[in-house]
Design an enzyme around this catalytic site. Structure first.
Site, PDB file in Angstrom:
ATOM      1  N   GLU A  15      11.681  -5.908  32.012  1.00  0.00           N
ATOM      2  CA  GLU A  15      11.445  -7.348  31.935  1.00  0.00           C
ATOM      3  C   GLU A  15      11.397  -7.833  30.486  1.00  0.00           C
ATOM      4  O   GLU A  15      12.065  -8.792  30.098  1.00  0.00           O
ATOM      5  CB  GLU A  15      10.120  -7.686  32.637  1.00  0.00           C
ATOM      6  N   ASP A  46      13.999 -10.311  28.450  1.00  0.00           N
ATOM      7  CA  ASP A  46      13.534 -11.616  27.993  1.00  0.00           C
ATOM      8  C   ASP A  46      13.811 -11.824  26.507  1.00  0.00           C
ATOM      9  O   ASP A  46      14.323 -12.872  26.102  1.00  0.00           O
ATOM     10  CB  ASP A  46      12.028 -11.770  28.249  1.00  0.00           C
ATOM     11  N   SER A  61      14.485 -13.621  36.758  1.00  0.00           N
ATOM     12  CA  SER A  61      13.880 -13.141  35.521  1.00  0.00           C
ATOM     13  C   SER A  61      14.762 -13.415  34.315  1.00  0.00           C
ATOM     14  O   SER A  61      14.273 -13.626  33.212  1.00  0.00           O
ATOM     15  CB  SER A  61      13.732 -11.614  35.571  1.00  0.00           C
TER      16      SER A  61
END
Ligand SMILES: *[C@@H]1O[C@H](CO)[C@@H](O)[C@H](O)[C@H]1NC(C)=O
Ligand SMILES: *[C@@H]1O[C@H](CO)[C@@H](O)[C@H](O)[C@H]1NC(C)=O
Ligand SMILES: *[C@@H]1O[C@H](CO)[C@@H](O)[C@H](O)[C@H]1NC(C)=O
Ligand SMILES: *[C@@H]1O[C@H](CO)[C@@H](O)[C@H](O)[C@H]1NC(C)=O
Ligand SMILES: *[C@@H]1O[C@H](CO)[C@@H](O)[C@H](O)[C@H]1NC(C)=O
Ligand SMILES: *[C@@H]1O[C@H](CO)[C@@H](O)[C@H](O)[C@H]1NC(C)=O
Ligand SMILES: *[C@@H]1O[C@H](CO)[C@@H](O)[C@H](O)[C@H]1NC(C)=O
Length: 642
Positions: free
Chosen positions: A307, A311, A557
């Site tokens: 994640e 990001d 995400s």
């Protein structure tokens, strides 16, 4: 998008006065779980009556029934006070409970046998705090506490419902710990279905440039030729017409929230940057440590790094030279929940002694070995102008009181000028792991037939971001479709929140022009509830550097930080023109004038719960919202606002 999971509660032990006499006349049920959390949890025993509970009574806030009106007066483009953001002090003043509320609750506690010196009122007057024995709490709330045990071991305390005297009820929003199960991520105890399932290694020959033999660093040649198979920053720039270079880097702010132990790896960032954004090699996000959070590197795998690597590799590349702030939340022992990052940016939410409770949030200071034993992070930074969070929970796992109180805090961030973005979920109309809701029992079940929407996306005061894809064989110059590779864009209708006025026209048009072939037992089809997502961006086939390799990842995400990057650039243009940040975005983007700033997505669905889900259509739809931005147009239109 990652799931915030359920976990064990740490019980304080000790002894205080014994139970006060029962006073149960005129009690009314205040909160009640619709169903037990899942069959994996069983009631193991009644909680010992001499255990101590750190009780928090969340007092009814003044003006809380005016939240939508106040937020719209600041964020609707037709309002004469558009863009006049409030200061944190204004917000505290506007919503602090009235003195009558404090008096009624205190008087009730004292008359129930609680000594006045045991009752504490928080600094912002939002909470009354009391350490009570289980016996006292059971008497005050006319309830019974039980210990629940998860099949994998963890325990948690909870009651099924609780009551308040009729005359006290209007003055209390919620009491913790009671019916709410825990929503924080706790290391090592996460639910299995997650990002990992949605990834595949990048194995195809092109554009993978040179197999990584002999310890060579793998590399990928940036190209627009394969954006239907491999998304890289250049594909996103082409898709969304991103060609802006920020100049207000000293003033502008963009934050991304991560929950420990999720963490980026510096070596992964540099591997990605050297391929795609050479000027960023060596750059890192600006760390804001919340409750002891830091980018840990002792545990490395896709589950720990997927994640965060995703990001920051994309957000930092897209907004360069603007810096990106990492809101790293929670230590390695306790982890954290949504309330912890809210506390850190919103001093009106936390208290100096902690508005959080162990059943919901990480509790700091944390005196466990390796824990963060500093003070809880409360209002430690000003809220960034944009905050993107790619974590969520199934709405059905939150009680309405808990979800509504938190949702109102997102509205307050909007009033202060922050855009709050949440990923909409990756399972279409189903919840995490494909779970839906048993329409009879309200429980989550793989066989359930009721759609299972995602929170906080169902909060009408956040901007919910769905996912699109470049369909196989198509280029970035053709319209995208809804994501249907590995993941399906989360979308649908809330079971808790009423429809906000800003989306009424768009959603009613969808329901009337393209009535979905589902019944009221499958979703709330009244046309009177919050519908999501609001907006979308690509979420399929992202190349990321992860644990020393290039891999492909999928999910809303990915979409959420990309939208965050675009809004950050719009804010940059506004700051350069001497204007403020855009803040809460939804009332602006749903106006008909803004339709030209979006590519409407009209191909694809978001299947789940044994159905094809909802379909994309002309105009807003519960798959891709208003569509994907054309940043050049969106930015110009946002810049034109006062
Ligand atoms: C409750 O007990 C904890 C631990 O002893 C203490 O730190 C806290 O101040 C107490 N709170 C109140 C309201 O008495
Ligand atoms: C990190 O890995 C170690 C060893 O495998 C394990 O004991 C520990 O629980 C992990 N920590 C977290 C936060 O997952
Ligand atoms: C990008 O924006 C420019 C300026 O508005 C416009 O001329 C151009 O057509 C846009 N390109 C795409 C692919 O949308
Ligand atoms: C819902 O739960 C009830 C009671 O446990 C059960 O009888 C029923 O089969 C369930 N429905 C589905 C679709 O699983
Ligand atoms: C779901 O349905 C399958 C068969 O379709 C059955 O084996 C299973 O027991 C059901 N599970 C639940 C929780 O009802
Ligand atoms: C649907 O939402 C409306 C508006 O909030 C509510 O009145 C109604 O009870 C809901 N219907 C169901 C079946 O939950
Ligand atoms: C629509 O989506 C499907 C599934 O992703 C894809 O196969 C098809 O090519 C798309 N059609 C258009 C016109 O984009």
């Amino acid at each position: 998008m990652m799931l915030l999971s359920w976990s064990v509660v740490a019980l304080a032990v000790g002894g205080l006065a014994s139970a006060a006499p029962a006073r149960r006349a005129n009690y009314v049920v205040h909160e009640k779980r619709a169903a037990e959390p899942s069959s994996a949890w069983t009631v193991s025993r009644r909680l010992e009556s001499d255990k101590i509970l750190p009780m928090r009574f969340g007092l009814t806030q003044r003006n809380i029934d005016r939240v939508e009106e106040i937020l719209l007066s600041i964020s609707h483009p037709d309002s004469p006070t558009y863009g006049k953001h409030l200061s944190p002090e204004d917000v505290i003043e506007m919503f602090k409970p009235g003195s009558e509320t404090i008096d009624v609750v205190k008087t009730w506690l004292v008359s129930s046998g609680i000594a006045p010196e045991r009752i504490r009122i928080s600094g912002n007057k939002g909470w009354i705090e009391l350490n009570a024995t289980v016996a006292e709490a059971e008497d005050l709330l006319n309830t019974e506490y039980h210990v629940y045990e998860h099949e994998s071991g963890p325990e948690q305390i909870s009651c099924h419902s609780y009551s308040l005297p009729e005359h006290v009820q209007p003055h209390i929003e919620l009491v913790k710990p009671t019916v709410h199960f825990n929503h924080r991520i706790t290391p090592g105890k996460r639910v299995p279905e997650k990002l990992k399932k949605r990834t595949g290694k990048l194995g195809a020959p092109s554009p993978y440039n040179g197999p990584k033999t002999n310890g060579e660093t793998p590399s990928v040649t940036p190209t627009l030729d394969y954006c239907d198979e491999y998304i890289m920053p250049a594909c996103l720039r082409a898709l969304y017409n991103i060609s802006y270079t920020p100049t207000q880097t000293g003033k502008n702010t963009y934050g991304v929230v991560e929950f420990t132990p999720q963490s980026y790896l510096a070596t992964d960032l540099d591997m990605f940057f050297s391929n795609f954004s050479p000027s960023l090699v060596g750059s890192r996000p600006t760390l804001v440590s919340i409750d002891g959070g830091y980018p840990q590197s002792q545990n490395q795998s896709f589950d720990y790094n997927g994640e965060s690597d995703l990001d920051f590799e994309y957000a930092m590349s897209l907004v360069y030279p603007q810096k990106v702030t990492l809101l790293q939340t929670g230590d390695m022992v306790e982890g954290a929940g949504f309330d912890n990052w809210l506390d850190a940016v919103d001093a009106s939410y936390c208290t100096y002694d902690g508005g959080d409770v162990p059943s919901q949030d990480g509790i700091y200071p944390d005196t466990s070995p390796g824990g963060y034993d500093g003070p809880e992070s409360c209002g430690v930074i000003a809220p960034p102008y944009v905050v993107s969070t790619s974590y969520g929970q199934d709405e059905v796992s939150a009680t309405p009181a808990y979800a509504i109180r938190q949702c109102n805090e997102y509205a307050k961030l909007g009033m202060m000028g922050t855009t709050v973005l949440y990923a909409s979920g990756d399972y279409g109309v189903a919840g995490f792991g494909g779970y839906c809701i048993n329409a009879t029992t309200g429980e989550e079940s793989l066989n359930g037939t009721r759609f299972n929407p995602d929170f906080p996306s169902t909060c009408p005061y956040v901007t919910s971001v769905g996912a699109t894809q470049v369909s196989p064989g198509y280029t970035v110059y053709e319209p995208e479709s809804a994501a249907e590779t590995v993941i399906y864009s989360g979308g649908g209708f809330s079971n808790i929140f009423a429809m906000p006025s800003y989306q009424a026209t768009a959603v009613k048009h969808y329901l009337e022009a393209y009535p979905p072939p589902y019944t009221a037992t499958q979703y709330n089809n009244s046309g009177n509830v919050r519908a999501f997502p609001d907006i979308a961006a690509n979420g399929v086939n992202y190349i990321i550097a992860i644990d020393g390799e290039f891999e492909l990842v999928y999910g809303t995400s990915a979409s959420s930080p990309v939208i965050g990057s675009m809004i950050t650039m719009a804010n940059d243009a506004r700051l350069a023109a001497g204007k403020g940040s855009v803040g809460f975005l939804n009332p602006v983007i749903y106006t008909p004038q803004f339709a030209s700033a979006f590519h409407d997505i009209t191909n694809g669905t978001n299947q789940g719960c044994g159905t094809t889900g909802f379909t994309t259509e002309v105009g807003w739809d519960p798959v891709t919202g208003l569509g994907t931005p054309d940043l050049t147009i969106l930015m110009r239109m946002l810049l034109d606002l006062s």
